[in-house]
Scaffold this active site. Structure first.
Site, short mmCIF file in Angstrom:
data_model
loop_
_atom_site.label_atom_id
_atom_site.label_comp_id
_atom_site.label_asym_id
_atom_site.label_seq_id
_atom_site.Cartn_x
_atom_site.Cartn_y
_atom_site.Cartn_z
N LYS A 63 1.18 -1.19 0.02
CA LYS A 63 0.23 0.11 -0.10
C LYS A 63 0.80 1.31 0.09
O LYS A 63 0.44 2.30 -0.59
CB LYS A 63 -0.91 0.09 1.12
CG LYS A 63 -2.16 -0.85 1.07
CD LYS A 63 -3.16 -0.55 1.78
CE LYS A 63 -4.42 -1.48 1.77
NZ LYS A 63 -5.42 -1.43 2.88
N LYS A 104 -7.01 -10.90 -8.19
CA LYS A 104 -7.98 -10.96 -7.26
C LYS A 104 -9.07 -10.07 -7.45
O LYS A 104 -8.91 -8.88 -7.94
CB LYS A 104 -7.66 -10.41 -5.55
CG LYS A 104 -8.16 -11.48 -4.69
CD LYS A 104 -7.40 -11.17 -3.43
CE LYS A 104 -8.48 -11.33 -2.21
NZ LYS A 104 -7.86 -11.25 -0.97
N LYS A 159 -12.09 -3.94 -5.32
CA LYS A 159 -13.13 -2.92 -5.28
C LYS A 159 -12.08 -1.87 -5.86
O LYS A 159 -12.94 -0.80 -6.49
CB LYS A 159 -13.54 -2.39 -3.90
CG LYS A 159 -12.84 -2.31 -2.70
CD LYS A 159 -13.50 -2.39 -1.49
CE LYS A 159 -12.64 -2.73 -0.20
NZ LYS A 159 -13.31 -2.97 1.02
#
Ligand code: TRP
Length: 355
Positions: free
Chosen positions: A115, A218, A221
């Site tokens: 991240k 994966k 969102k």
């Protein structure tokens, strides 16, 4: 003595829309656990500001996750549903855990590295400390089991490291306060301590739902293509359309699971079918082996609509009444707060904070 009772805790961040992967990988499991455990399910809004500080509609996102919990069948009366920021013990305990955990532990977290990206110096301090807050979420309730996806396993290990260091460093204080209890360490062993060694409950085959556009990624969102995922707010038409447009390869389906190797898109669609039908991939292939995707996809679309539309419909209905959702969160927050307050009082006594 201060006994530890079996308890489930899990959290979902209020960022972006929930999708099929969240449902099959997490929420459906949350629902099932209600039959066997006391459960606490939390919308982790404090975590949501670690990667991005300002959100367009954080209250709406928080309500939307809550609505998904309720629509999927979580019972907020028998169990607890609330949003994290309502219970100040999470932030308070996280501060103490920031002083228990070591910087090196945080630097090693793969989710932080992913991240934070290249510009680590510019990541928020909260993003680095994220796992410490997550440990506080869990240990404020001295939860023993946490249903999570594979990607959270490392954070659960760190939660155990924090619990173990706290138990060890404060061993004498815990005993003096009369708060020492046997902590199961696995394989029949116990040590004296205050916090339990929390175990992850990681789901089997259906945990990893992949993108409908790329079987090696994966379902997420944050994927820019909405066709890559089935959102829990999609209506029946949208669900059917996305299944029909899903990427496939030109071959027919194999008759055995081994034949899915090297065919990520076929494997993903069969896996989604199996998870939705609550059957194994082998059973699905017994029915569909040798059939073309042009036959399989309509069956998958029908099944997805049949399983998801009661949930998506109920979610939309709940979201029309935000007052009801807010009342659920308030009630849950009060009950969660009462449990966490006891832990905070114990922890303050152990550490030596007056009051
Ligand atoms: N880190 C989790 C995720 O991104 C969310 C989370 C926060 C969580 N606190 C938690 C999950 C406590 C389980 C228990 O999925």
């Amino acid at each position: 003595m201060s006994d530890i009772t079996p308890r489930v805790f899990s959290g979902v961040q209020p960022t972006g829309n929930l999708h099929l992967g969240n449902y099959l990988g997490a929420i459906r499991k949350f629902v099932a656990l209600q039959e066997s455990h006391d459960c606490i399910y939390c919308v982790v809004d404090l975590h949501s500001i670690t990667a991005q500080l300002v959100h367009e509609d954080l209250p709406g996102q928080t309500r939307s996750i809550t609505a998904a919990f309720l629509a999927a069948g979580i019972d907020p009366k028998r169990h607890i549903v609330f949003n994290q920021s309502r219970v100040s013990a999470h932030a308070e305990l996280a501060w103490i855990f920031n002083c228990v955990a070591r910087i090196g532990w945080m630097n090693r977290m793969t989710q932080f590295k992913d991240k934070a990206g290249k510009d680590r110096e510019n990541a928020s301090l909260g993003l680095l400390a994220y796992p410490s807050l997550m440990a506080a979420d869990i240990l404020a309730y001295r939860a023993t089991h946490v249903p999570v996806g594979d990607d959270q396993k490392q954070h659960l290990e760190l939660t155990r490291d924090i619990a173990a260091k706290f138990n060890n460093d404060f061993a004498q204080k815990i005993a003096e306060a009369g708060l020492s209890t046997p902590i199961p360490m696995g394989e029949g062993q116990t040590v004296e301590g205050y916090f339990p060694m929390t175990e992850p409950l990681i789901e089997g085959p259906a945990t990893r739902v992949m993108s409908l556009k790329d079987g090696s990624k994966k379902m997420s969102k944050s994927d820019p293509s909405d066709l890559s995922r089935i959102n829990l707010t999609d209506d029946a038409d949208a669900i059917a359309r996305k299944v029909k447009k899903a990427k496939t390869d030109p071959d027919a389906l194999p008759s055995e699971v081994a034949g899915l190797a090297g065919r990520p898109e076929a494997d993903n669609l069969v896996g989604i079918f199996a998870a939705l039908a609550e059957r194994s991939k082998a059973e699905v292939l017994t029915d569909f082996g040798g059939r073309a995707f042009s036959e399989f996809k309509p069956a998958l679309a029908d099944l997805a609509v049949q399983v998801l539309s009661p949930i998506t419909g109920e979610m939309r209905r709940l979201l029309d009444d935000p007052g009801h959702i807010d009342a659920v969160l308030k009630d849950g927050g009060e009950r969660a707060g009462a449990i966490a307050a006891k832990t905070m009082a114990d922890v303050k006594q152990i550490v030596g904070f007056l009051g």
